[in-house]
Scaffold this active site. Sequence first.
Site, PDB file in Angstrom:
ATOM      1  N   SER A 133       0.842  -1.196   0.000  1.00  0.00           N
ATOM      2  CA  SER A 133       0.000   0.000   0.000  1.00  0.00           C
ATOM      3  C   SER A 133       0.877   1.245   0.000  1.00  0.00           C
ATOM      4  O   SER A 133       1.903   1.285   0.696  1.00  0.00           O
ATOM      5  CB  SER A 133      -0.864   0.002   1.265  1.00  0.00           C
ATOM      6  OG  SER A 133      -1.477   1.259   1.431  1.00  0.00           O
ATOM      7  N   TYR A 146      -2.715  -1.651   9.991  1.00  0.00           N
ATOM      8  CA  TYR A 146      -2.708  -1.919   8.541  1.00  0.00           C
ATOM      9  C   TYR A 146      -1.333  -1.614   7.958  1.00  0.00           C
ATOM     10  O   TYR A 146      -0.737  -2.440   7.261  1.00  0.00           O
ATOM     11  CB  TYR A 146      -3.787  -1.064   7.865  1.00  0.00           C
ATOM     12  CG  TYR A 146      -3.857  -1.237   6.357  1.00  0.00           C
ATOM     13  CD1 TYR A 146      -4.375  -2.394   5.800  1.00  0.00           C
ATOM     14  CD2 TYR A 146      -3.412  -0.233   5.495  1.00  0.00           C
ATOM     15  CE1 TYR A 146      -4.448  -2.561   4.412  1.00  0.00           C
ATOM     16  CE2 TYR A 146      -3.487  -0.377   4.116  1.00  0.00           C
ATOM     17  CZ  TYR A 146      -4.011  -1.541   3.580  1.00  0.00           C
ATOM     18  OH  TYR A 146      -4.067  -1.697   2.208  1.00  0.00           O
TER      19      TYR A 146
HETATM   20  N1  LIG Z   1      -8.315  -0.280  -2.815  1.00  0.00           N
HETATM   21  C1  LIG Z   1      -7.317   0.502  -2.460  1.00  0.00           C
HETATM   22  O1  LIG Z   1      -7.404   1.735  -2.590  1.00  0.00           O
HETATM   23  C2  LIG Z   1      -6.032  -0.101  -1.918  1.00  0.00           C
HETATM   24  C3  LIG Z   1      -5.027   0.806  -1.514  1.00  0.00           C
HETATM   25  C4  LIG Z   1      -3.825   0.286  -1.022  1.00  0.00           C
HETATM   26  C5  LIG Z   1      -3.629  -1.078  -0.982  1.00  0.00           C
HETATM   27  N2  LIG Z   1      -4.628  -1.936  -1.384  1.00  0.00           N
HETATM   28  C6  LIG Z   1      -4.323  -3.370  -1.323  1.00  0.00           C
HETATM   29  O2  LIG Z   1      -4.756  -3.996  -2.523  1.00  0.00           O
HETATM   30  C7  LIG Z   1      -5.153  -5.342  -2.257  1.00  0.00           C
HETATM   31  C8  LIG Z   1      -6.562  -5.576  -2.753  1.00  0.00           C
HETATM   32  O3  LIG Z   1      -7.418  -4.655  -2.104  1.00  0.00           O
HETATM   33  P1  LIG Z   1      -8.911  -4.360  -2.587  1.00  0.00           P
HETATM   34  O4  LIG Z   1      -9.088  -2.903  -2.500  1.00  0.00           O
HETATM   35  O5  LIG Z   1      -9.218  -5.086  -3.830  1.00  0.00           O
HETATM   36  O6  LIG Z   1      -9.690  -5.016  -1.344  1.00  0.00           O
HETATM   37  P2  LIG Z   1     -11.145  -5.654  -1.232  1.00  0.00           P
HETATM   38  O7  LIG Z   1     -12.053  -5.103  -2.251  1.00  0.00           O
HETATM   39  O8  LIG Z   1     -11.512  -5.523   0.212  1.00  0.00           O
HETATM   40  O9  LIG Z   1     -10.863  -7.196  -1.560  1.00  0.00           O
HETATM   41  C9  LIG Z   1     -10.043  -7.942  -0.706  1.00  0.00           C
HETATM   42  C10 LIG Z   1      -9.922  -9.339  -1.257  1.00  0.00           C
HETATM   43  O10 LIG Z   1      -9.122 -10.097  -0.335  1.00  0.00           O
HETATM   44  C11 LIG Z   1      -9.844 -11.278  -0.026  1.00  0.00           C
HETATM   45  N3  LIG Z   1      -9.494 -11.857   1.254  1.00  0.00           N
HETATM   46  C12 LIG Z   1      -9.594 -11.310   2.488  1.00  0.00           C
HETATM   47  N4  LIG Z   1      -9.196 -12.187   3.413  1.00  0.00           N
HETATM   48  C13 LIG Z   1      -8.820 -13.316   2.756  1.00  0.00           C
HETATM   49  C14 LIG Z   1      -8.336 -14.578   3.136  1.00  0.00           C
HETATM   50  N5  LIG Z   1      -8.151 -14.896   4.435  1.00  0.00           N
HETATM   51  N6  LIG Z   1      -8.037 -15.492   2.188  1.00  0.00           N
HETATM   52  C15 LIG Z   1      -8.233 -15.205   0.878  1.00  0.00           C
HETATM   53  N7  LIG Z   1      -8.730 -14.045   0.450  1.00  0.00           N
HETATM   54  C16 LIG Z   1      -9.027 -13.102   1.374  1.00  0.00           C
HETATM   55  C17 LIG Z   1     -11.304 -10.868  -0.084  1.00  0.00           C
HETATM   56  O11 LIG Z   1     -12.118 -12.026  -0.148  1.00  0.00           O
HETATM   57  P3  LIG Z   1     -13.668 -12.067   0.351  1.00  0.00           P
HETATM   58  O12 LIG Z   1     -14.492 -11.570  -0.785  1.00  0.00           O
HETATM   59  O13 LIG Z   1     -13.894 -13.505   0.671  1.00  0.00           O
HETATM   60  O14 LIG Z   1     -13.768 -11.187   1.557  1.00  0.00           O
HETATM   61  C18 LIG Z   1     -11.278 -10.053  -1.365  1.00  0.00           C
HETATM   62  O15 LIG Z   1     -11.260 -10.872  -2.485  1.00  0.00           O
HETATM   63  C19 LIG Z   1      -5.000  -5.529  -0.749  1.00  0.00           C
HETATM   64  O16 LIG Z   1      -3.748  -6.110  -0.490  1.00  0.00           O
HETATM   65  C20 LIG Z   1      -5.045  -4.111  -0.218  1.00  0.00           C
HETATM   66  O17 LIG Z   1      -4.403  -3.990   1.037  1.00  0.00           O
HETATM   67  C21 LIG Z   1      -5.817  -1.474  -1.836  1.00  0.00           C
END
Ligand SMILES: NC(=O)c1ccc[n+]([C@@H]2O[C@H](COP(=O)([O-])OP(=O)(O)OC[C@H]3O[C@@H](n4cnc5c(N)ncnc54)[C@H](OP(=O)(O)O)[C@@H]3O)[C@@H](O)[C@H]2O)c1
Length: 271
Positions: A133, A146
Amino acid sequence: MRPEGIAVVTGSSRGIGRAVAIELARQGFDVVATMRSPDDGRDLGEELGPAAGRLTVQRMDVTEPATIRLPEEVGVLVNNAAVERPHTPFESTPMSTWREMFETNVFGLIEVTRRAVPLMRARGHGVICNVTSSSLLAPVPFYGPYRASKAAVSALSESLRTELLPLGIRVIEILPGAIETDMLAHSEDSPVEVDHPAYRPMAERFVEMRRPLIGHGTPANAAASAIVETICQQSDAIRHSCDPMGAALLEAWRANPGERLMASMSEGWMP
Ligand SMILES: NC(=O)c1ccc[n+]([C@@H]2O[C@H](COP(=O)([O-])OP(=O)(O)OC[C@H]3O[C@@H](n4cnc5c(N)ncnc54)[C@H](OP(=O)(O)O)[C@@H]3O)[C@@H](O)[C@H]2O)c1
């Protein structure tokens, strides 16, 4: 050089992981899209159209070792799965929040990666792409658990990159900024209801600063294209962005000594 082998993505039920699995298949990779509930991936084939045959959905909960199975031909591993919890002041954040976040974001990622490395080593090549992140590059208040979980992955990525490069395995880190997903939508789940009034002004400021980002992030498919492009390119850099906000933070971080940058950003939070 474009990596060979099967691409495995964790957390591909939604958000960035889902978009990366789709983009990898569109770019001609055979993809295993892993997720906690495979039902969530039922419509992936429909979305992919002609490339649907390249993608298989598989159950994997990164916190349940028995569900972690990787194909022997794994050539790309995208460690994307992560959780975020409401951001509260350090003193009122329960240990359970720290443990939940580290269980998925750090130990889950380690468990999957431990299984991928010997398979990639046996084939003499591979790419491990760890999604952290860009919040790592800014001293955001109330983000301790986080950011600490992502910092652990970042430090691991550095050591692993050095360790695995001679074996033909490339480790890269993607630092997203603001990507339009459920995680971004919930990221202002607010610390305003703080137990101690001393935190209230900063908590209100936190919500004020995050609110304009929500609904204005980079679409997940655009971030996914950038991530897949990074996976396919040979670059000397370990850290990469996938959206304008992440790119700006990374550029500022590269241009300024880290300590000075952090100090100036910290001052920005003062009343
Ligand atoms: N969106 C942003 O602005 C942002 C910014 C910085 C970093 N990130 C990083 O980008 C990555 C993706 O984020 P996102 O925004 O797409 O998040 P998201 O929409 O909340 O999706 C998270 C994903 O992780 C899965 N997950 C959570 N716990 C899990 C587990 N124990 N085993 C397997 N899968 C699991 C969720 O599955 P379920 O559907 O089953 O819950 C979902 O598919 C993450 O690493 C996040 O920290 C995102």
